[in-house]
Design a protein around this motif. Structure first.
Motif, PDB file in Angstrom:
ATOM      1  N   ILE A 148       0.836  -1.200   0.000  1.00 41.28           N
ATOM      2  CA  ILE A 148       0.000   0.000   0.000  1.00 41.28           C
ATOM      3  C   ILE A 148       0.868   1.247   0.000  1.00 41.28           C
ATOM      4  O   ILE A 148       0.642   2.184  -0.780  1.00 41.28           O
ATOM      5  CB  ILE A 148      -0.948  -0.022   1.222  1.00 41.28           C
ATOM      6  N   ILE A 149       1.866   1.286   0.862  1.00 42.56           N
ATOM      7  CA  ILE A 149       2.751   2.454   0.921  1.00 42.56           C
ATOM      8  C   ILE A 149       3.537   2.580  -0.377  1.00 42.56           C
ATOM      9  O   ILE A 149       3.758   3.698  -0.876  1.00 42.56           O
ATOM     10  CB  ILE A 149       3.685   2.359   2.134  1.00 42.56           C
ATOM     11  N   SER A 150       3.950   1.458  -0.962  1.00 52.67           N
ATOM     12  CA  SER A 150       4.633   1.491  -2.261  1.00 52.67           C
ATOM     13  C   SER A 150       3.743   2.104  -3.326  1.00 52.67           C
ATOM     14  O   SER A 150       4.204   2.890  -4.177  1.00 52.67           O
ATOM     15  CB  SER A 150       5.050   0.081  -2.669  1.00 52.67           C
ATOM     16  N   PHE A 151       2.447   1.783  -3.273  1.00 51.59           N
ATOM     17  CA  PHE A 151       1.510   2.374  -4.232  1.00 51.59           C
ATOM     18  C   PHE A 151       1.471   3.894  -4.086  1.00 51.59           C
ATOM     19  O   PHE A 151       1.576   4.628  -5.075  1.00 51.59           O
ATOM     20  CB  PHE A 151       0.106   1.805  -4.046  1.00 51.59           C
ATOM     21  N   PHE A 152       1.326   4.386  -2.869  1.00 51.09           N
ATOM     22  CA  PHE A 152       1.238   5.830  -2.681  1.00 51.09           C
ATOM     23  C   PHE A 152       2.541   6.531  -3.066  1.00 51.09           C
ATOM     24  O   PHE A 152       2.514   7.661  -3.557  1.00 51.09           O
ATOM     25  CB  PHE A 152       0.833   6.156  -1.243  1.00 51.09           C
ATOM     26  N   ARG A 153       3.659   5.864  -2.876  1.00 49.20           N
ATOM     27  CA  ARG A 153       4.932   6.445  -3.312  1.00 49.20           C
ATOM     28  C   ARG A 153       5.016   6.560  -4.830  1.00 49.20           C
ATOM     29  O   ARG A 153       5.803   7.359  -5.355  1.00 49.20           O
ATOM     30  CB  ARG A 153       6.095   5.604  -2.791  1.00 49.20           C
ATOM     31  N   SER A 154       4.211   5.776  -5.548  1.00 54.91           N
ATOM     32  CA  SER A 154       4.205   5.819  -7.014  1.00 54.91           C
ATOM     33  C   SER A 154       3.320   6.921  -7.574  1.00 54.91           C
ATOM     34  O   SER A 154       3.323   7.166  -8.778  1.00 54.91           O
ATOM     35  CB  SER A 154       3.729   4.460  -7.568  1.00 54.91           C
ATOM     36  N   CYS A 155       2.536   7.579  -6.694  1.00 54.30           N
ATOM     37  CA  CYS A 155       1.598   8.611  -7.146  1.00 54.30           C
ATOM     38  C   CYS A 155       2.304   9.941  -7.366  1.00 54.30           C
ATOM     39  O   CYS A 155       3.279  10.264  -6.690  1.00 54.30           O
ATOM     40  CB  CYS A 155       0.479   8.794  -6.120  1.00 54.30           C
ATOM     41  N   ASP A 156       1.797  10.726  -8.308  1.00 61.23           N
ATOM     42  CA  ASP A 156       2.306  12.086  -8.515  1.00 61.23           C
ATOM     43  C   ASP A 156       1.888  13.001  -7.374  1.00 61.23           C
ATOM     44  O   ASP A 156       2.632  13.915  -6.999  1.00 61.23           O
ATOM     45  CB  ASP A 156       1.789  12.635  -9.844  1.00 61.23           C
ATOM     46  N   GLN A 157       0.683  12.772  -6.853  1.00 61.63           N
ATOM     47  CA  GLN A 157       0.218  13.506  -5.679  1.00 61.63           C
ATOM     48  C   GLN A 157      -0.546  12.549  -4.775  1.00 61.63           C
ATOM     49  O   GLN A 157      -1.237  11.642  -5.247  1.00 61.63           O
ATOM     50  CB  GLN A 157      -0.698  14.677  -6.059  1.00 61.63           C
ATOM     51  N   VAL A 158      -0.432  12.764  -3.466  1.00 61.85           N
ATOM     52  CA  VAL A 158      -1.220  12.022  -2.488  1.00 61.85           C
ATOM     53  C   VAL A 158      -2.091  13.025  -1.743  1.00 61.85           C
ATOM     54  O   VAL A 158      -1.598  14.015  -1.196  1.00 61.85           O
ATOM     55  CB  VAL A 158      -0.326  11.253  -1.501  1.00 61.85           C
ATOM     56  N   TRP A 159      -3.403  12.765  -1.767  1.00 64.52           N
ATOM     57  CA  TRP A 159      -4.368  13.654  -1.121  1.00 64.52           C
ATOM     58  C   TRP A 159      -4.887  13.012   0.164  1.00 64.52           C
ATOM     59  O   TRP A 159      -5.012  11.776   0.256  1.00 64.52           O
ATOM     60  CB  TRP A 159      -5.564  13.931  -2.035  1.00 64.52           C
ATOM     61  N   ILE A 160      -5.187  13.853   1.145  1.00 64.35           N
ATOM     62  CA  ILE A 160      -5.861  13.406   2.364  1.00 64.35           C
ATOM     63  C   ILE A 160      -7.068  14.316   2.583  1.00 64.35           C
ATOM     64  O   ILE A 160      -7.035  15.494   2.240  1.00 64.35           O
ATOM     65  CB  ILE A 160      -4.921  13.427   3.585  1.00 64.35           C
ATOM     66  N   PRO A 161      -8.166  13.783   3.159  1.00 60.50           N
ATOM     67  CA  PRO A 161      -9.399  14.578   3.272  1.00 60.50           C
ATOM     68  C   PRO A 161      -9.427  15.579   4.415  1.00 60.50           C
ATOM     69  O   PRO A 161     -10.291  16.443   4.438  1.00 60.50           O
ATOM     70  CB  PRO A 161     -10.490  13.516   3.437  1.00 60.50           C
ATOM     71  N   PRO A 177       5.154  14.240   0.208  1.00 59.59           N
ATOM     72  CA  PRO A 177       4.259  15.391   0.404  1.00 59.59           C
ATOM     73  C   PRO A 177       2.789  14.972   0.363  1.00 59.59           C
ATOM     74  O   PRO A 177       2.419  13.989  -0.273  1.00 59.59           O
ATOM     75  CB  PRO A 177       4.612  16.319  -0.768  1.00 59.59           C
ATOM     76  N   LEU A 178       1.965  15.754   1.054  1.00 58.25           N
ATOM     77  CA  LEU A 178       0.523  15.497   1.125  1.00 58.25           C
ATOM     78  C   LEU A 178      -0.239  16.766   0.798  1.00 58.25           C
ATOM     79  O   LEU A 178       0.179  17.865   1.160  1.00 58.25           O
ATOM     80  CB  LEU A 178       0.136  15.022   2.532  1.00 58.25           C
ATOM     81  N   GLU A 179      -1.367  16.597   0.117  1.00 56.07           N
ATOM     82  CA  GLU A 179      -2.261  17.711  -0.200  1.00 56.07           C
ATOM     83  C   GLU A 179      -3.601  17.470   0.498  1.00 56.07           C
ATOM     84  O   GLU A 179      -4.169  16.382   0.389  1.00 56.07           O
ATOM     85  CB  GLU A 179      -2.494  17.805  -1.720  1.00 56.07           C
ATOM     86  N   VAL A 180      -4.095  18.474   1.224  1.00 54.91           N
ATOM     87  CA  VAL A 180      -5.404  18.353   1.869  1.00 54.91           C
ATOM     88  C   VAL A 180      -6.485  18.775   0.876  1.00 54.91           C
ATOM     89  O   VAL A 180      -6.523  19.932   0.452  1.00 54.91           O
ATOM     90  CB  VAL A 180      -5.489  19.210   3.143  1.00 54.91           C
ATOM     91  N   VAL A 181      -7.335  17.834   0.506  1.00 52.30           N
ATOM     92  CA  VAL A 181      -8.479  18.121  -0.364  1.00 52.30           C
ATOM     93  C   VAL A 181      -9.709  17.531   0.314  1.00 52.30           C
ATOM     94  O   VAL A 181      -9.868  16.313   0.388  1.00 52.30           O
ATOM     95  CB  VAL A 181      -8.298  17.523  -1.774  1.00 52.30           C
TER      96      VAL A 181
END
Length: 395
Positions: A148-161, A177-181
């Motif tokens: 799961i963590i490997s998947f998120f590391r592959s993302c261009d952006q990771v969002w949290i609510p 890095p994390l983006e709050v959306v």
């Protein structure tokens, strides 16, 4: 079916209606908003035989029921020999994964094969899900968490609510890095001044006694969300002679246990289990008619149901120290207490005779916790456009 213009946004999730939870509802609202604004969404999700018809593309793939978590299903894209071809044929401009499991892996495939940006939203406390599903094979939990963590590391952006979710993400080992959306709310139509009248009218429509405190839980009926904590608190209230009516809405593996206890303890006159309500107007009435929303969950990151209750002017009682408690200012837009049946019973008993505090917190919840989906989705659309443009410039 490829769309009304050249842009197609891929929305990947491991559940879609008729399965209903906060993440499913988020994906459904994303899709409906984009479709209504001239952009074709494409939902990619495990196949469900009861899936409803929608006016936009849905690429479904082979799945089987999850025995431990009905009505959820697990997708097996490797056993569906057409799903990757169908993905390649879709003119996707971006892939947004709302789950890191089978749908997330397909989002990663689409991103790499088509050279498009990938967003991953961290919605849930995945370790808790895995620990329940794999309780007979606990050695597998850490292995899957690494994937799961490997998947998120592959993302261009990771969002949290919401910002408080960062603590969980970091605990799991993600360091990027994390983006709050935030998530939106399809019950935000009422003005705050209309809420008291709507409360009275909703009670009348549902046939509720206007003088009896009304309590509500909406969500998966699983022990991780504290559904049994609620019922044990209600038993204490019953023994103390505190009047109440309690409505459980949803389904899950613990629903049958709740029914057995309600029947055994002769609570059927004041505790009702309604199952899943697909009629959003009827669900809004239950929110509006309630005095207090009970949500004793450490499991949830940013529960949409708390914001739905807030949209109807109903404050929530949430465990102190939970991730969900991060948005609650005790007494001003909700209430906090320890996650025990005794503490919940004490808080409910106290608030049931303090209607002024309930009204104040309900108004505060409506003003501080509610954003419309239109407001949120305009932000999401801008973020998508910016990320697509950035990706093209640096491709």
């Amino acid at each position: 079916m490829h769309g009304r213009n050249e842009i197609c946004y891929g929305l990947f999730n491991d559940s879609f209606p008729p399965v209903m939870d906060g993440v499913t509802l988020t994906v459904k609202n994303y899709a409906e908003w984009f479709f209504g604004h001239g952009v074709t969404p494409c939902v990619v999700t495990p196949r469900n035989p009861a899936m409803p018809h929608v006016p936009y593309p849905v690429l479904s793939y082979f799945s089987l029921p999850i025995a431990s978590r009905p009505p959820y299903r697990y997708g097996y894209p490797r056993l569906d020999f057409s799903i990757r071809r169908r993905l390649r044929d879709m003119p996707l401009a971006i892939a947004h994964a709302h789950s890191p499991f089978s749908a997330g892996r397909l989002a990663l495939y689409a991103s790499r094969s088509k050279g498009i940006p990938l967003i991953g939203t961290f919605h849930s406390k995945y370790r808790s899900d895995l620990e329940h599903s794999l309780r007979y094979a606990p050695f597998m939990v850490s292995c899957i968490m690494k994937r799961i963590i490997s998947f998120f590391r592959s993302c261009d952006q990771v969002w949290i609510p919401q910002r408080e979710v960062e603590e969980t993400v970091r605990e799991y080992g993600y360091e990027g890095p994390l983006e709050v959306v935030e998530n939106g709310n399809d019950m935000a139509r009422l003005d705050v001044e209309e809420l008291p009248r709507n409360h009275v009218e909703a009670r009348r429509r549902l046939g509720m006694d206007p003088d009896v405190p009304a309590l509500l839980f909406v969500g998966q009926h699983i022990l991780e969300k504290g559904v049994r904590v609620i019922l044990d608190a209600l038993l204490l209230l019953r023994d103390r002679g505190v009047p109440f009516v309690m409505n459980y809405i949803g389904t899950g593996y613990a629903a049958e246990e709740l029914r057995r206890v309600v029947k055994r303890e002769r609570l059927s006159h004041c505790v009702a289990l309604h199952g899943v309500l697909h009629d959003r107007r009827l669900l809004a009435d239950y929110y509006a008619a309630s005095d207090l929303f009970l949500f004793p969950s450490y499991y949830d990151n940013a529960p949409l149901v708390v914001r739905e209750a807030a949209a109807m002017g109903t404050p929530s009682l949430i465990p102190s120290g939970s991730t969900a408690a991060g948005v609650i200012d005790h007494g001003h837009n909700g209430f906090l207490c320890p996650r025990t049946a005794r503490d919940y019973a004490e808080a409910i008993a106290s608030l049931s005779v303090d209607r002024a505090s309930l009204r104040l917190a309900g108004r505060g919840a409506r003003l501080s916790l509610v954003r419309s989906w239109d407001d949120v989705m305009r932000e999401v659309a801008d973020r998508y456009s910016d990320l697509i443009a950035y990706h093209k410039r640096h491709d």
